[in-house]
Write a protein that holds these residues in place. Structure first.
Motif, PDB file in Angstrom:
ATOM      1  N   ILE A  93      92.913  48.647  73.191  1.00 17.34           N
ATOM      2  CA  ILE A  93      92.209  49.256  72.064  1.00 17.34           C
ATOM      3  C   ILE A  93      93.177  50.144  71.303  1.00 17.34           C
ATOM      4  O   ILE A  93      94.219  50.552  71.827  1.00 17.34           O
ATOM      5  CB  ILE A  93      90.998  50.091  72.512  1.00 17.34           C
ATOM      6  N   GLY A  94      92.828  50.454  70.055  1.00 15.39           N
ATOM      7  CA  GLY A  94      93.595  51.393  69.255  1.00 15.39           C
ATOM      8  C   GLY A  94      92.952  52.769  69.304  1.00 15.39           C
ATOM      9  O   GLY A  94      92.055  53.032  70.099  1.00 15.39           O
ATOM     10  N   GLY A  95      93.427  53.640  68.434  1.00 19.93           N
ATOM     11  CA  GLY A  95      92.853  54.981  68.363  1.00 19.93           C
ATOM     12  C   GLY A  95      93.749  55.920  67.589  1.00 19.93           C
ATOM     13  O   GLY A  95      94.932  56.058  67.906  1.00 19.93           O
ATOM     14  N   LEU A  96      93.184  56.553  66.548  1.00 15.83           N
ATOM     15  CA  LEU A  96      93.915  57.524  65.732  1.00 15.83           C
ATOM     16  C   LEU A  96      93.216  58.878  65.825  1.00 15.83           C
ATOM     17  O   LEU A  96      92.010  58.974  65.586  1.00 15.83           O
ATOM     18  CB  LEU A  96      93.955  57.089  64.266  1.00 15.83           C
ATOM     19  N   CYS A  97      93.979  59.898  66.169  1.00 19.78           N
ATOM     20  CA  CYS A  97      93.421  61.250  66.215  1.00 19.78           C
ATOM     21  C   CYS A  97      94.568  62.242  66.313  1.00 19.78           C
ATOM     22  O   CYS A  97      95.512  62.023  67.082  1.00 19.78           O
ATOM     23  CB  CYS A  97      92.486  61.404  67.414  1.00 19.78           C
ATOM     24  N   PRO A  98      94.512  63.353  65.542  1.00 21.70           N
ATOM     25  CA  PRO A  98      95.543  64.384  65.710  1.00 21.70           C
ATOM     26  C   PRO A  98      95.583  64.871  67.154  1.00 21.70           C
ATOM     27  O   PRO A  98      94.543  65.030  67.804  1.00 21.70           O
ATOM     28  CB  PRO A  98      95.079  65.499  64.763  1.00 21.70           C
ATOM     29  N   SER A  99      96.775  65.111  67.649  1.00 23.77           N
ATOM     30  CA  SER A  99      96.926  65.444  69.059  1.00 23.77           C
ATOM     31  C   SER A  99      96.212  66.733  69.446  1.00 23.77           C
ATOM     32  O   SER A  99      95.764  66.888  70.588  1.00 23.77           O
ATOM     33  CB  SER A  99      98.409  65.553  69.417  1.00 23.77           C
ATOM     34  N   ASP A 100      96.082  67.661  68.501  1.00 27.63           N
ATOM     35  CA  ASP A 100      95.419  68.921  68.828  1.00 27.63           C
ATOM     36  C   ASP A 100      93.898  68.811  68.774  1.00 27.63           C
ATOM     37  O   ASP A 100      93.187  69.764  69.095  1.00 27.63           O
ATOM     38  CB  ASP A 100      95.880  70.029  67.879  1.00 27.63           C
ATOM     39  N   ASP A 101      93.405  67.619  68.423  1.00 29.08           N
ATOM     40  CA  ASP A 101      91.965  67.450  68.273  1.00 29.08           C
ATOM     41  C   ASP A 101      91.383  66.388  69.205  1.00 29.08           C
ATOM     42  O   ASP A 101      90.175  66.263  69.340  1.00 29.08           O
ATOM     43  CB  ASP A 101      91.641  67.080  66.815  1.00 29.08           C
ATOM     44  N   VAL A 102      92.256  65.588  69.839  1.00 31.64           N
ATOM     45  CA  VAL A 102      91.764  64.497  70.681  1.00 31.64           C
ATOM     46  C   VAL A 102      91.134  65.078  71.951  1.00 31.64           C
ATOM     47  O   VAL A 102      91.647  66.025  72.547  1.00 31.64           O
ATOM     48  CB  VAL A 102      92.897  63.506  71.026  1.00 31.64           C
ATOM     49  N   SER A 103      89.996  64.526  72.342  1.00 28.86           N
ATOM     50  CA  SER A 103      89.310  64.995  73.542  1.00 28.86           C
ATOM     51  C   SER A 103      89.937  64.391  74.794  1.00 28.86           C
ATOM     52  O   SER A 103      90.606  63.345  74.737  1.00 28.86           O
ATOM     53  CB  SER A 103      87.831  64.615  73.485  1.00 28.86           C
ATOM     54  N   ASP A 104      89.698  65.022  75.919  1.00 28.10           N
ATOM     55  CA  ASP A 104      90.152  64.456  77.190  1.00 28.10           C
ATOM     56  C   ASP A 104      89.580  63.060  77.391  1.00 28.10           C
ATOM     57  O   ASP A 104      90.292  62.140  77.809  1.00 28.10           O
ATOM     58  CB  ASP A 104      89.708  65.339  78.364  1.00 28.10           C
ATOM     59  N   ASP A 105      88.293  62.910  77.098  1.00 29.32           N
ATOM     60  CA  ASP A 105      87.636  61.623  77.337  1.00 29.32           C
ATOM     61  C   ASP A 105      88.277  60.510  76.522  1.00 29.32           C
ATOM     62  O   ASP A 105      88.513  59.411  77.034  1.00 29.32           O
ATOM     63  CB  ASP A 105      86.139  61.712  77.017  1.00 29.32           C
ATOM     64  N   GLU A 106      88.556  60.770  75.243  1.00 33.54           N
ATOM     65  CA  GLU A 106      89.139  59.733  74.394  1.00 33.54           C
ATOM     66  C   GLU A 106      90.582  59.441  74.801  1.00 33.54           C
ATOM     67  O   GLU A 106      91.000  58.284  74.864  1.00 33.54           O
ATOM     68  CB  GLU A 106      89.084  60.139  72.922  1.00 33.54           C
ATOM     69  N   TYR A 107      91.352  60.496  75.090  1.00 30.28           N
ATOM     70  CA  TYR A 107      92.735  60.296  75.533  1.00 30.28           C
ATOM     71  C   TYR A 107      92.773  59.448  76.811  1.00 30.28           C
ATOM     72  O   TYR A 107      93.517  58.456  76.902  1.00 30.28           O
ATOM     73  CB  TYR A 107      93.398  61.647  75.785  1.00 30.28           C
ATOM     74  N   LEU A 108      91.954  59.808  77.770  1.00 31.46           N
ATOM     75  CA  LEU A 108      91.963  59.097  79.046  1.00 31.46           C
ATOM     76  C   LEU A 108      91.417  57.677  78.907  1.00 31.46           C
ATOM     77  O   LEU A 108      91.854  56.768  79.624  1.00 31.46           O
ATOM     78  CB  LEU A 108      91.157  59.882  80.083  1.00 31.46           C
ATOM     79  N   ARG A 109      90.479  57.463  77.991  1.00 29.04           N
ATOM     80  CA  ARG A 109      89.941  56.114  77.761  1.00 29.04           C
ATOM     81  C   ARG A 109      91.040  55.190  77.233  1.00 29.04           C
ATOM     82  O   ARG A 109      91.193  54.049  77.702  1.00 29.04           O
ATOM     83  CB  ARG A 109      88.777  56.176  76.766  1.00 29.04           C
TER      84      ARG A 109
END
Length: 250
Positions: A93-109
């Motif tokens: 999967i892809g995913g775009l998010c500023p590093s200071d805003d990404v949640s643990d759940d989304e990062y780990l997913r």
């Protein structure tokens, strides 16, 4: 035919690069398992392709974040087809998010699907292929496995991990007759890019010296080469298929 009488598993095989790879393998004589999540179009595609290619395509439900499902995929494939000769470890999967805003759940997913999932599939494949004494695993990495891009910390971390994992697995597996390689696609014209507006799309195109986005079939052709005996002296490699994206700027 490059894969005549070979048995191939393609994860993430129900769409995009995965589906294009399924079709190319069938054209080259392989029997192919489309492995994808339950609510994908995998079953429908497999039924259509099975009719077209005389019973050589089937669908298996597999979520690469689920070890039990991954292991069952390989157990069932061996039980039905007798071997697993090549695997395209393509689910992601892809995913775009500023590093200071990404949640643990989304990062780990993102990490779990794109990196841990690749490992789960590779591990299961190695267990089968070591018993056979042969096989080819191709992991889907990315151009973002070799350089960074803003707002993609989890994705680039995962894909960079895939590139180096591929090198390590290639070294481990070589004495046992198994090759492990990776493909690094540039930006490919798949449904994942449909959400981009025209300006963003044109910006992506301009980053490729060849002057266009890649086509899923072009990644499928790279997989076909690495999966086949044509690549018998290639292991631990990361083959960039990116229209010159990573070569530099003119």
């Amino acid at each position: 035919m490059l894969l005549e009488e070979k048995n191939v598993i393609v994860t993430g095989g129900a769409s995009g690069i995965g589906l294009a790879s399924v079709k190319r393998c069938l054209e080259e004589g392989a029997s192919v398992v489309i492995a994808d999540i339950e609510d994908s179009d995998g079953a429908a595609h497999a039924q259509k392709l099975d009719n077209q290619y005389s019973g050589r395509c089937l669908f298996k439900v597999c979520d690469v974040t689920n070890t039990a499902q991954v292991d069952k995929l390989f157990d069932d494939t061996v039980a039905e087809l007798s071997s697993v000769d090549a695997v395209f470890n393509n689910a992601g999967i892809g995913g775009l998010c500023p590093s200071d805003d990404v949640s643990d759940d989304e990062y780990l997913r993102i990490i779990d699907i794109n990196l841990n999932g690749v490992f789960r599939v590779a591990r299961a494949a190695l267990r089968v292929m070591y018993r056979q004494g042969s096989g080819s695993i191709v992991n889907c990495a990315s151009i973002l496995g070799v350089f960074g891009q803003s707002q993609t910390a989890a994705y680039t971390a995962a894909k960079g991990g895939v590139v180096n994992m591929t090198r390590t697995l290639g070294i481990e597996a070589a004495p046992k007759g198994v090759r492990v390689n990776a493909i690094g696609p540039g930006y490919i014209d798949t449904p994942l890019l449909e959400a981009l507006d025209d300006d963003m799309l044109q910006g992506l195109i301009q980053l490729h010296p060849i002057g266009r986005l890649g086509r899923p079939e072009e990644i499928a052709n790279a997989f076909l080469f690495l999966a086949s005996d044509e690549a018998s002296f290639v292991t631990g490699a990361h083959l960039l298929v990116d229209g010159g994206f990573t070569a530099g700027k003119s």
